[in-house]
Design an enzyme around this catalytic site. Structure first.
Site, PDB file in Angstrom:
ATOM      1  N   GLY A  17      54.069  28.170  41.893  1.00 37.66           N
ATOM      2  CA  GLY A  17      54.984  29.161  42.484  1.00 37.66           C
ATOM      3  C   GLY A  17      54.744  30.573  41.966  1.00 37.66           C
ATOM      4  O   GLY A  17      55.680  31.314  41.732  1.00 37.66           O
ATOM      5  N   SER A  44      56.845  25.198  37.766  1.00 42.97           N
ATOM      6  CA  SER A  44      57.416  24.918  36.465  1.00 42.97           C
ATOM      7  C   SER A  44      57.747  26.223  35.754  1.00 42.97           C
ATOM      8  O   SER A  44      56.846  26.997  35.426  1.00 42.97           O
ATOM      9  CB  SER A  44      56.403  24.108  35.649  1.00 42.97           C
ATOM     10  OG  SER A  44      56.698  24.210  34.289  1.00 42.97           O
ATOM     11  N   ILE A  47      56.059  26.576  32.410  1.00 41.96           N
ATOM     12  CA  ILE A  47      54.678  27.067  32.387  1.00 41.96           C
ATOM     13  C   ILE A  47      54.628  28.544  32.774  1.00 41.96           C
ATOM     14  O   ILE A  47      53.914  29.335  32.172  1.00 41.96           O
ATOM     15  CB  ILE A  47      53.784  26.229  33.328  1.00 41.96           C
ATOM     16  CG1 ILE A  47      53.673  24.808  32.788  1.00 41.96           C
ATOM     17  CG2 ILE A  47      52.399  26.842  33.483  1.00 41.96           C
ATOM     18  CD1 ILE A  47      52.941  23.842  33.690  1.00 41.96           C
ATOM     19  N   ALA A  55      48.497  45.931  42.029  1.00 38.41           N
ATOM     20  CA  ALA A  55      47.885  46.874  42.968  1.00 38.41           C
ATOM     21  C   ALA A  55      47.298  46.120  44.154  1.00 38.41           C
ATOM     22  O   ALA A  55      46.763  45.023  44.007  1.00 38.41           O
ATOM     23  CB  ALA A  55      46.780  47.665  42.274  1.00 38.41           C
ATOM     24  N   LYS A  83      50.286  53.607  47.501  1.00 38.09           N
ATOM     25  CA  LYS A  83      48.965  53.781  46.898  1.00 38.09           C
ATOM     26  C   LYS A  83      48.006  54.285  47.980  1.00 38.09           C
ATOM     27  O   LYS A  83      47.850  53.643  49.015  1.00 38.09           O
ATOM     28  CB  LYS A  83      48.497  52.422  46.344  1.00 38.09           C
ATOM     29  CG  LYS A  83      47.048  52.395  45.947  1.00 38.09           C
ATOM     30  CD  LYS A  83      46.620  51.042  45.407  1.00 38.09           C
ATOM     31  CE  LYS A  83      45.115  51.004  45.214  1.00 38.09           C
ATOM     32  NZ  LYS A  83      44.632  49.702  44.770  1.00 38.09           N
ATOM     33  N   VAL A 190      54.026  19.068  36.801  1.00 41.40           N
ATOM     34  CA  VAL A 190      53.175  17.996  37.344  1.00 41.40           C
ATOM     35  C   VAL A 190      52.372  17.389  36.195  1.00 41.40           C
ATOM     36  O   VAL A 190      51.714  18.111  35.445  1.00 41.40           O
ATOM     37  CB  VAL A 190      52.207  18.557  38.414  1.00 41.40           C
ATOM     38  CG1 VAL A 190      51.293  17.465  38.949  1.00 41.40           C
ATOM     39  CG2 VAL A 190      52.981  19.219  39.537  1.00 41.40           C
ATOM     40  N   LEU A 338      44.342  31.980  42.086  1.00 38.17           N
ATOM     41  CA  LEU A 338      43.439  31.912  40.938  1.00 38.17           C
ATOM     42  C   LEU A 338      42.771  30.549  40.803  1.00 38.17           C
ATOM     43  O   LEU A 338      41.688  30.443  40.230  1.00 38.17           O
ATOM     44  CB  LEU A 338      44.213  32.255  39.661  1.00 38.17           C
ATOM     45  CG  LEU A 338      44.831  33.666  39.656  1.00 38.17           C
ATOM     46  CD1 LEU A 338      45.739  33.851  38.452  1.00 38.17           C
ATOM     47  CD2 LEU A 338      43.763  34.744  39.677  1.00 38.17           C
ATOM     48  N   THR A 349      41.755  43.265  44.818  1.00 39.69           N
ATOM     49  CA  THR A 349      41.495  42.372  45.946  1.00 39.69           C
ATOM     50  C   THR A 349      42.077  40.959  45.822  1.00 39.69           C
ATOM     51  O   THR A 349      41.944  40.165  46.758  1.00 39.69           O
ATOM     52  CB  THR A 349      39.971  42.247  46.155  1.00 39.69           C
ATOM     53  OG1 THR A 349      39.338  42.082  44.887  1.00 39.69           O
ATOM     54  CG2 THR A 349      39.414  43.470  46.843  1.00 39.69           C
ATOM     55  N   TYR A 436      29.203  44.708  57.890  1.00 40.25           N
ATOM     56  CA  TYR A 436      28.725  43.433  58.417  1.00 40.25           C
ATOM     57  C   TYR A 436      29.887  42.494  58.752  1.00 40.25           C
ATOM     58  O   TYR A 436      31.008  42.688  58.293  1.00 40.25           O
ATOM     59  CB  TYR A 436      27.772  42.770  57.416  1.00 40.25           C
ATOM     60  CG  TYR A 436      26.566  43.642  57.111  1.00 40.25           C
ATOM     61  CD1 TYR A 436      25.615  43.914  58.090  1.00 40.25           C
ATOM     62  CD2 TYR A 436      26.401  44.218  55.862  1.00 40.25           C
ATOM     63  CE1 TYR A 436      24.509  44.724  57.825  1.00 40.25           C
ATOM     64  CE2 TYR A 436      25.299  45.036  55.583  1.00 40.25           C
ATOM     65  CZ  TYR A 436      24.355  45.281  56.575  1.00 40.25           C
ATOM     66  OH  TYR A 436      23.290  46.091  56.320  1.00 40.25           O
TER      67      TYR A 436
END
Ligand SMILES: Cc1cc2nc3c(=O)[nH]c(=O)nc-3n(C[C@H](O)[C@H](O)[C@H](O)COP(=O)(O)OP(=O)(O)OC[C@H]3O[C@@H](n4cnc5c(N)ncnc54)[C@H](O)[C@@H]3O)c2cc1C
Length: 507
Positions: A17, A44, A47, A55, A83, A190, A338, A349, A436
């Protein structure tokens, strides 16, 4: 005509989450009726989340618009600011800086890129900078902001923007959105990922309290832990740290001082770089560095020395690995955020890559049998996106003349992906840049960074070499006059925010 309606997925489980989990939950719940698909999200509090990521790039506007989120409401809830681009300090050479603004430079003429005309102008006007022809850059430098004008004849139509905001508050905001649309939030850790012994597909996840959550499709949004995609499914990681050697960050917020700048600052340092991201109530800072070339203590000292207000709390260390999973969708698990991969936040990004992961999934929304062809296409598109962003980030490291530390000596002389070498050489020859297949970064973005880091083409496009210089000078003059006039009339960034979306929060 299709013969039958496909079987549809009935149970989706999102594990994690953070921004990735709640962005996924919000987007899916806005598309899928709650009575047809049960969406659960497990997270959790024990955690917690990574807690950085402030940004963004302009595409985030499309994501919020897709969800129907009113902009001012979102900015208030997240202490958000506007920004207009990123200022890069000390990247090309020590003591120099440039802006990578959002939006175009000037206006293309006769189908030829604006920067070609500017390069011809530069030949006899060496003090001219291309930034003077970007409305976002001129407004950013003046600390001003206004909404773009939808009328393409107005110079204000050239303004593009993104946001800085508190990513933790964004996740909370989206949680509220998703829960209102029927997403079931489950608090718990978990401890087990149960797979079908024959197919390896995930059948259910099990929590510390003994409960089990079955699903047909799982999203791994567990951050760097990669609980499903890595620990359970063992999908290999494609490591890019030989091109992007930074592997550690120290992050700390500080009190705001002075104006709220409408841009991010990235300052290159001895073995990495430092970000400065102003939100309404504080400034986010972080020092990203290569741990093989700088100790944590030295990195923290350097970070704290360059804050422009008193630190709020102590720096927090975050270790990371640059690269991505070889397959972001494996069996019945899609890794978003991630867990799927990470590229340092030099061009802001990561939230975009989350957004891409979600929108490509929606574009390829599968039937219940999860066809392999759909998974393959998803993986092809996502990996391509990671590679495109990677090349743009590596450019900043490669195109440097710095030779004042082992870090810059390494990045300046390293081999880079062929795709990037080819781009740099093409630009060096006659300033040519192409965008491209479905590429994120536009031509003006490439031009801003290439020129900003002193890659000046040997010649202009031969076609432009035939164009009368006086005519170019007149066109350029009228563009700068229009931009200067427009910016003069804009309110300051702070004044705009105070009127439009002030949160009233304090650090
Ligand atoms: C140094 C740094 C700077 C960054 N700056 C930017 C930036 O400026 N702009 C940008 O766009 N992005 C930035 N990012 C990236 C951004 O922070 C992340 O992409 C984004 O926050 C998504 O994180 P996440 O949701 O994947 O992971 P996390 O925030 O780590 O969330 C993981 C979730 O999984 C849950 N979880 C994990 N294990 C379990 C378990 N066993 N049981 C239950 N739940 C579990 C956690 O509780 C948490 O809810 C930055 C990242 C880093 C490292």
């Amino acid at each position: 005509m299709p013969e039958t309606a496909p079987d549809t997925i009935k149970q989706i489980v999102i594990v994690g989450g953070g921004s990735a989990g709640w962005m996924t939950a919000a987007a899916l719940s806005s598309m899928l009726p709650a009575h047809a698909v049960r969406i659960s999200l497990v997270e959790s509090e024990q955690i917690g989340t990574i807690g950085v990521g402030e940004a963004t790039i302009p595409d985030i506007i499309n994501f919020n618009a897709m969800l129907g989120i009113p902009e001012a409401e979102f900015l208030k809830a997240t202490n958000g600011t506007f920004k207009l681009g990123i200022k890069f300090v000390n990247w090309g050479r020590l003591g120099e800086d440039y802006l990578h603004p959002f939006g175009p430079h000037g206006a293309d003429m006769n189908g030829i890129d604006f920067h070609q005309f500017w390069l011809r102008h530069l030949e006899q006007n060496p003090s001219s900078t291309i930034e003077d022809f970007s409305l976002s850059a001129v407004a950013a430098k003046a600390g001003k902001f206004a909404m773009p004008d939808p009328n393409p004849r107005s110079v204000l139509s050239q303004l593009r923007y993104a946001y800085h905001f508190d990513a933790t508050k964004y996740a909370l905001f989206l949680r509220n959105y998703a829960e209102q649309r029927g997403v079931r939030r489950i608090e718990g850790k978990v401890t087990e990922v149960r797979q079908d012994p024959e197919t390896g597909f995930i059948q259910q996840i099990e929590l510390e309290d003994g409960s089990a959550i079955p699903g047909e499709l799982f999203f791994d949004c567990t951050g760097f832990r990669g609980l499903l995609i890595d620990k359970a499914l063992d999908v290999p990681f494609k490591d890019w740290s030989h091109w992007l050697p930074c592997d550690t960050a120290q992050a700390v917020a500080c009190e705001l001082s002075g104006d709220i700048l409408p841009y991010t600052i990235s300052t290159a340092k001895e073995a990495g770089w430092q970000w400065r991201i102003p939100t309404q109530h504080r400034t986010g800072n972080g020092h990203i560095y290569s741990s093989s070339l700088m100790s944590d203590d030295a990195a923290i000292d350097s970070l704290l020395k360059d804050l422009d207000g008193p630190a709020i709390g102590s720096p927090r260390k975050i270790r990371f690995r640059t690269g991505h999973r070889a397959r972001l969708w494996e069996k019945n698990c899609v890794a978003i955020g991630l867990s799927g991969g990470f590229l340092e936040p030099l061009e802001s990004t990561s939230l975009f890559l989350i957004q891409e992961g979600i929108s490509k999934f929606i574009a390829l929304y599968p039937s219940a049998d999860l066809p392999a062809s759909v998974r393959d296409e998803y993986n092809r598109q996502l990996v391509k996106k990671f590679e495109q962003v990677r090349d743009f980030i590596i450019l900043h490291y490669k195109a440097t003349e710095r030779d004042d530390s082992p870090f810059w000596n390494h990045t300046r002389t390293m081999d880079v992906p062929d795709s990037l070498t080819q781009r740099i050489e093409l630009f060096r020859e006659a300033g040519r840049v192409f965008r491209y297949e479905d590429e994120l970064f536009s031509k003006p973005s490439w031009v801003a960074v290439l020129l900003g880091q002193n890659i000046v083409p040997k010649s202009v496009d031969p076609i432009v070499g035939t164009v009368d210089r006086a005519g170019i000078a007149r066109s350029l003059q009228s563009m700068t006059t229009a931009m200067t006039n427009a910016v003069t009339q804009m309110p300051t960034h702070r004044a705009f925010l105070e009127k439009y979306a002030w949160s009233g929060a304090s650090a």
